[in-house]
Motif scaffolding. Structure first.
Motif, PDB file in Angstrom:
ATOM      1  N   PRO A  69       0.687  -1.488  -0.264  1.00 49.90           N
ATOM      2  CA  PRO A  69      -0.060  -0.102   0.041  1.00 49.90           C
ATOM      3  C   PRO A  69       0.842   1.304  -0.112  1.00 49.90           C
ATOM      4  CG  PRO A  69      -0.168  -1.306   2.543  1.00 49.90           C
ATOM      5  CD  PRO A  69       1.046  -1.976   1.624  1.00 49.90           C
ATOM      6  N   THR A  70       0.702   2.721  -0.555  1.00 50.70           N
ATOM      7  CA  THR A  70       0.961   3.478  -0.590  1.00 50.70           C
ATOM      8  C   THR A  70       1.210   4.153   0.964  1.00 50.70           C
ATOM      9  OG1 THR A  70      -1.281   5.067  -0.625  1.00 50.70           O
ATOM     10  CG2 THR A  70      -0.080   4.009  -3.025  1.00 50.70           C
TER      11      THR A  70
ATOM     12  N   ASN B 159       1.159   9.322  -1.689  1.00 58.30           N
ATOM     13  CA  ASN B 159       1.524   8.688  -2.574  1.00 58.30           C
ATOM     14  C   ASN B 159       2.561   7.441  -3.189  1.00 58.30           C
ATOM     15  OD1 ASN B 159      -1.147  10.371  -2.521  1.00 58.30           O
ATOM     16  ND2 ASN B 159       0.013  11.756  -3.160  1.00 58.30           N
TER      17      ASN B 159
ATOM     18  N   PRO C 256       4.207   3.844  -2.781  1.00 62.59           N
ATOM     19  CA  PRO C 256       4.033   2.973  -2.244  1.00 62.59           C
ATOM     20  C   PRO C 256       5.285   2.776  -0.921  1.00 62.59           C
ATOM     21  CG  PRO C 256       4.310   2.575  -4.735  1.00 62.59           C
ATOM     22  CD  PRO C 256       4.459   4.352  -4.298  1.00 62.59           C
TER      23      PRO C 256
ATOM     24  N   LYS D 220       2.151  -6.674   5.084  1.00 61.17           N
ATOM     25  CA  LYS D 220       2.516  -5.105   3.876  1.00 61.17           C
ATOM     26  C   LYS D 220       3.580  -4.725   3.337  1.00 61.17           C
ATOM     27  CE  LYS D 220      -2.129  -5.321   5.001  1.00 61.17           C
ATOM     28  NZ  LYS D 220      -3.181  -4.739   4.747  1.00 61.17           N
TER      29      LYS D 220
ATOM     30  N   ARG E  14      -0.759   6.481   2.131  1.00 66.40           N
ATOM     31  CA  ARG E  14      -1.743   7.044   2.233  1.00 66.40           C
ATOM     32  C   ARG E  14      -3.003   6.450   3.009  1.00 66.40           C
ATOM     33  NH1 ARG E  14      -2.890  11.952   1.231  1.00 66.40           N
ATOM     34  NH2 ARG E  14      -1.755  12.786   0.078  1.00 66.40           N
ATOM     35  N   GLU E  15      -2.791   4.909   2.664  1.00 71.73           N
ATOM     36  CA  GLU E  15      -3.627   3.902   2.530  1.00 71.73           C
ATOM     37  C   GLU E  15      -3.056   3.039   3.944  1.00 71.73           C
ATOM     38  OE1 GLU E  15      -3.975   2.902  -2.260  1.00 71.73           O
ATOM     39  OE2 GLU E  15      -2.622   1.482  -0.576  1.00 71.73           O
ATOM     40  N   PHE E  16      -2.329   2.977   4.268  1.00 71.92           N
ATOM     41  CA  PHE E  16      -1.392   2.448   5.156  1.00 71.92           C
ATOM     42  C   PHE E  16      -1.900   2.931   6.297  1.00 71.92           C
ATOM     43  CE2 PHE E  16       1.401  -0.517   8.116  1.00 71.92           C
ATOM     44  CZ  PHE E  16       0.740  -0.879   8.496  1.00 71.92           C
ATOM     45  N   SER E  17      -1.912   4.540   5.977  1.00 74.83           N
ATOM     46  CA  SER E  17      -2.134   5.388   7.738  1.00 74.83           C
ATOM     47  C   SER E  17      -3.266   5.497   8.048  1.00 74.83           C
ATOM     48  CB  SER E  17      -1.577   6.733   7.309  1.00 74.83           C
ATOM     49  OG  SER E  17      -2.428   6.928   6.436  1.00 74.83           O
ATOM     50  N   VAL E  18      -3.651   4.531   7.252  1.00 70.81           N
ATOM     51  CA  VAL E  18      -5.280   4.816   7.783  1.00 70.81           C
ATOM     52  C   VAL E  18      -5.711   3.709   8.562  1.00 70.81           C
ATOM     53  CG1 VAL E  18      -7.904   4.456   7.544  1.00 70.81           C
ATOM     54  CG2 VAL E  18      -6.593   5.406   5.661  1.00 70.81           C
ATOM     55  N   GLU E  19      -4.964   2.306   8.460  1.00 71.06           N
ATOM     56  CA  GLU E  19      -5.251   0.983   9.270  1.00 71.06           C
ATOM     57  C   GLU E  19      -4.195   1.100  10.538  1.00 71.06           C
ATOM     58  OE1 GLU E  19      -3.772  -2.652   7.664  1.00 71.06           O
ATOM     59  OE2 GLU E  19      -3.993  -1.436   5.240  1.00 71.06           O
TER      60      GLU E  19
END
Length: 172
Positions: free
Chosen positions: A55-56, A95, A97, A143, A58-63
């Motif tokens: 994931p980028t 942005n 990965p 990940k 940005r995507e992994f920061s949510v998790e």
């Protein structure tokens, strides 16, 4: 053939994960070659499932922040939210990965925060600590490959940024 000389027979029926017959035959031949050479066991899945793309940031920061909400104290969560939020405001990092993140990207972020945004080195180092923790968790959760890990070093803060409180000041 086993080490003791006995023979085990296996019937292998599994998908080649392709719709093209020519590709399926190639996968089958490669599987037979790997079996003959003893590289895999007949019960192992073949071909190996493709691992999903990392994931980028940005995507992994949510998790990561969801994990921090349940596993960290409120002060630590506030620290991570602030650091990750500032990292996400820098698109070159946000942005990218996680496996493509390089020391050069991190250095560009540090340079931007120090020279353009005019922030203190202590704040930038806090952001780097949050990034380092995020990447360690990504490796732990599978990940991110451990081989893709980069060294995130803090930048020098200078002598005037930290000072010890004397016992007299502490009493006041």
């Amino acid at each position: 053939t086993n080490a003791d000389g006995s023979v085990e027979l296996f019937r292998i029926r599994q998908s080649a994960r392709t719709t093209n017959k020519k590709d399926a035959v190639e996968v089958q031949n490669e599987h037979r070659r790997a079996l003959a050479m003893g590289l895999i066991h007949p019960l192992e899945v073949w071909p190996k499932p493709l691992s999903p793309a990392p994931p980028t940031l940005r995507e992994f920061s949510v998790e990561f922040l969801r994990h921090a909400e349940t596993n960290c104290k409120s002060g630590t969560l506030r620290f991570y939210k602030g650091g990750i939020g500032r990292l996400l405001n820098f698109p070159a990092l946000a942005n990218t990965p996680l496996d493509k993140l390089t020391n050069r990207d991190v250095d560009n972020y540090c340079r931007y925060r120090l020279e353009v945004a005019k922030h203190d080195a202590t704040t930038v180092n806090a952001d780097l600590r949050a990034l380092r923790r995020l990447r360690k968790l990504a490796v732990k959760w599978g990940k991110l490959s451990p081989n893709a890990a980069i060294t995130i070093n803090e930048i020098p803060e200078g002598l005037s940024t930290r000072r010890a409180v004397s016992p007299a000041e502490e009493q006041k």
